[in-house]
Design an enzyme around this catalytic site. Structure first.
Site, PDB file in Angstrom:
ATOM      1  N   TYR A 166      -6.532  14.375  25.586  1.00 26.39           N
ATOM      2  CA  TYR A 166      -7.446  13.737  25.163  1.00 26.39           C
ATOM      3  C   TYR A 166      -7.896  12.174  25.094  1.00 26.39           C
ATOM      4  CZ  TYR A 166      -4.579  11.743  19.957  1.00 26.39           C
ATOM      5  OH  TYR A 166      -3.870  11.711  19.460  1.00 26.39           O
ATOM      6  N   GLU A 167      -9.019  11.765  24.939  1.00 28.55           N
ATOM      7  CA  GLU A 167      -9.657  10.408  25.367  1.00 28.55           C
ATOM      8  C   GLU A 167      -9.594  10.345  26.686  1.00 28.55           C
ATOM      9  OE1 GLU A 167     -11.257   9.106  23.664  1.00 28.55           O
ATOM     10  OE2 GLU A 167     -11.013   9.711  21.346  1.00 28.55           O
ATOM     11  N   GLY A 168      -9.862  11.481  27.610  1.00 25.33           N
ATOM     12  CA  GLY A 168      -9.775  11.397  29.037  1.00 25.33           C
ATOM     13  C   GLY A 168      -8.381  11.339  29.167  1.00 25.33           C
ATOM     14  N   ARG A 182      -9.113   4.945  23.737  1.00 26.55           N
ATOM     15  CA  ARG A 182      -7.989   4.767  25.000  1.00 26.55           C
ATOM     16  C   ARG A 182      -6.630   3.648  24.634  1.00 26.55           C
ATOM     17  NH1 ARG A 182     -12.265   6.193  30.071  1.00 26.55           N
ATOM     18  NH2 ARG A 182     -12.580   8.401  29.214  1.00 26.55           N
ATOM     19  N   GLN A 232      -7.952   9.273  34.334  1.00 28.87           N
ATOM     20  CA  GLN A 232      -7.620   7.177  33.824  1.00 28.87           C
ATOM     21  C   GLN A 232      -6.462   7.060  34.931  1.00 28.87           C
ATOM     22  OE1 GLN A 232      -7.794   5.786  30.995  1.00 28.87           O
ATOM     23  NE2 GLN A 232      -8.322   7.913  30.556  1.00 28.87           N
TER      24      GLN A 232
END
Length: 579
Positions: free
Chosen positions: A419-421, A283, A426
């Site tokens: 992507y990656e959350g 992240r 977040q």
């Protein structure tokens, strides 16, 4: 116009905004200069090549674009893959802060290429933190050197952000290994020809696992087994995407012939904690991708604006002027440059906190890094989308065609907030999990750090600062009140009131923190000028910080209102969305 690594601005930020601990300034400059040479000379020329060529998929194999394999070999042989990893495993033992600056460069020069080492970095951290001694001995050095890259296998067709829905299975084989079966999608670099082996980190469930996320385990599943035979896994297809065309996004099938051999990382049913080690590293790195792409878009737009002649600027003697002379174009370019500098400061602060967590400050610094990570990821990638869009606008009609490269940057940047959350996740993470750390004390401490920057501006009294101090203090006040609102909503069991304001709260946090970073840079630049330094970059840094605080940071008041009063929309959301 090709990418040029902004090494002087990086070094200035490292020295005067975050503090440069663990490496001598001369060494930092030498490392970043060489990294910039690789980024500009090796990776950047392949960016358009990769976008046009893509990653052909034939008979289960992915072919990377021309020049990719040679570039990857140059990258790994130079030791760039394991900058912050331990030297015992082939790494360089450098601070995360130096690695962060290099990560920005790789991805600013060539985002699709930079994704491969980015995921391997996360795999290194997960294995180093949770792997058995045997797994570390067998795989860690290969990952650190980049001889074997890593992937992250989370997502399934029915399970995206909600990992509780995972269906991939793991069966105990009785010899210490497991047999993995299932399908995964959106696996970045799941198959390629850059290396002979690929180390897949795979989430799966054991037959007797508890329901939900409490029953997920993490497994290391190599493409090639230690005896040299192929594992029971394959790439079943690749996605055709809006951007990052040269990064193969794969569908992976595990266990067609009875089960892929895997080894447990960490403990059974504790895999999510292990995977979060990898995800948290990723992240921050995705935030740095946002900084890099925003920097590339800013460079490209500024170069075009300096060359393109259109109209006559007020007071200009020439019949036509470069469009950079027009105030609205200047506004767009300054917005791009200021947002990029603010995001860089936030990401570097996060990396510095991770470095500090390994020293005497320990848990306090780790809590600070935890607080800043969702801000670094979401704020920086939101800005990357805005900055690349402005870059297209600066180019005008030429930005809408592929020839200038502005469109590719905008297409590539779009994935960063997903992507990656996703960035909405977040924001939820920041409000629901990170803000309450230590009863809110971690967030309050970071706000106090921002206040000290505002106080420094007042104390310095440099006329070049204009209204910077007042605007920064106003923004901090908005953030402080919004923070109190979010904490009060959480402690009074009104989670929806807090979550409704989560996204504007994250934007507010990033906007003010970015202003404090630029303010600290302006203070250092002012002090340098007073000491007799003549570098024109110092005056430019002050002017950019003033633009940010007087033109962009003023949005803080509106964001505060969205956080505090805007949550009422949840009461009528169903009604408003019904027609």
């Amino acid at each position: 116009m090709s990418y040029r690594a902004p090494v002087p601005e990086m070094l200035f930020t490292l020295r005067h905004v975050t503090g440069l601990d663990g490496v001598e300034p001369e060494d930092a400059e030498a490392i970043l200069t060489e990294a910039g040479r690789i980024a500009a000379g090796v990776l950047a020329p392949l960016n358009r090549v990769g976008d046009r060529h893509g990653t052909p998929f034939t008979d289960g194999r992915v072919t990377t674009p021309p020049g990719w394999r040679e570039a990857y070999r140059t990258f790994t042989e130079g030791g760039w893959n394991g900058l912050s990893a331990e030297s015992d495993h082939g790494g360089q033992d450098l601070p995360k802060l130096i690695e962060a600056a290099c990560t920005e460069m790789w991805n600013g020069a060539n985002l699709a290429f930079g994704l491969c080492p980015l995921l391997t970095q996360g795999g290194i951290e997960a294995l180093a933190a949770h792997g058995s001694d045997d797994l570390k001995a067998r795989y860690l050095e290969k990952l650190v050197t980049g001889e074997w890259p890593a992937t992250m296998n989370l997502t399934e067709p029915q399970a995206g952000s909600d990992l509780a829905l995972l269906r991939s299975r793991a069966e105990r084989a009785g010899d210490g290994t497991y047999r993995i079966t299932g399908s995964k999608i959106y696996i970045t670099y799941g198959e390629h020809d850059l290396a002979d082996n690929i180390v897949h980190l795979v989430l799966a469930r054991l037959p007797d696992a508890p329901a939900g996320t409490r029953g997920i385990s993490l497994f290391l599943v190599p493409k090639v087994l230690p005896d040299g035979t192929a594992n029971d896994l394959r790439c079943s297809g690749i996605e055709h995407k809006l951007g990052i065309h040269a990064s193969p996004t794969c569908s992976m099938a595990f266990g067609d012939q009875g089960g892929a051999v895997g080894w447990l990382i960490g403990q059974e049913n504790k895999g999510l904690a292990c995977m979060f080690t990898m995800m948290n590293a990723a992240r921050l790195n995705v935030g740095l991708q946002g900084v890099g792409v925003a920097e590339a878009a800013t460079q490209r737009a500024l170069a075009y604006a300096q060359e393109r002649r259109q109209g006559r600027a007020v007071g200009a003697a020439e019949a036509t002027s470069p469009i950079v002379a027009h105030p609205d174009v200047q506004r767009m370019l300054l917005t791009m440059k200021a947002y990029t500098a603010a995001a860089r400061g936030i990401c570097y602060l996060t990396a510095a906190a991770l470095d500090a967590s390994r020293g005497p400050e320990g848990q306090g610094a780790l809590d600070r890094a935890s607080l800043l990570t969702p801000v670094a990821k979401a704020f920086s990638t939101d800005l990357a989308n805005e900055v690349t869009s402005l870059g297209v606008q600066v180019h005008g009609g030429m930005g809408f065609v592929e020839e200038t490269g502005a469109a590719q940057l905008m297409r590539d940047a779009r994935i960063l907030g997903i992507y990656e959350g996703t960035n909405g996740i977040q924001a939820i993470d920041l409000t629901a999990r990170k803000l309450p750390l230590n009863g809110g004390a971690t967030a309050r401490s970071q706000i106090a750090w921002m206040r000290r920057a505002a106080e420094g501006l007042l104390k310095a009294g440099d006329p070049a600062f204009g209204h910077m101090a007042a605007r920064l203090r106003d923004g901090i006040g908005s953030l402080d009140r919004a923070t109190s609102h979010q904490l009060a909503a959480l402690t009074s069991n009104r989670p929806n009131a807090a979550l409704a304001g989560a996204t504007p709260y994250l934007r507010l946090f990033g906007l003010v923190l970015g202003g404090a970073c630029l303010a600290r840079g302006a203070l250092a630049a002012s002090a340098a000028l007073k000491a007799g330094e003549t570098d024109p970059a110092h005056a430019a840094r002050i002017a950019l910080a003033r633009f940010y605080t007087e033109n962009l940071l003023v949005a803080a008041g509106g964001l505060e209102q969205s956080v505090v009063a805007g949550g009422a929309f949840t009461d009528n959301a169903a009604l408003a969305l019904a027609v």
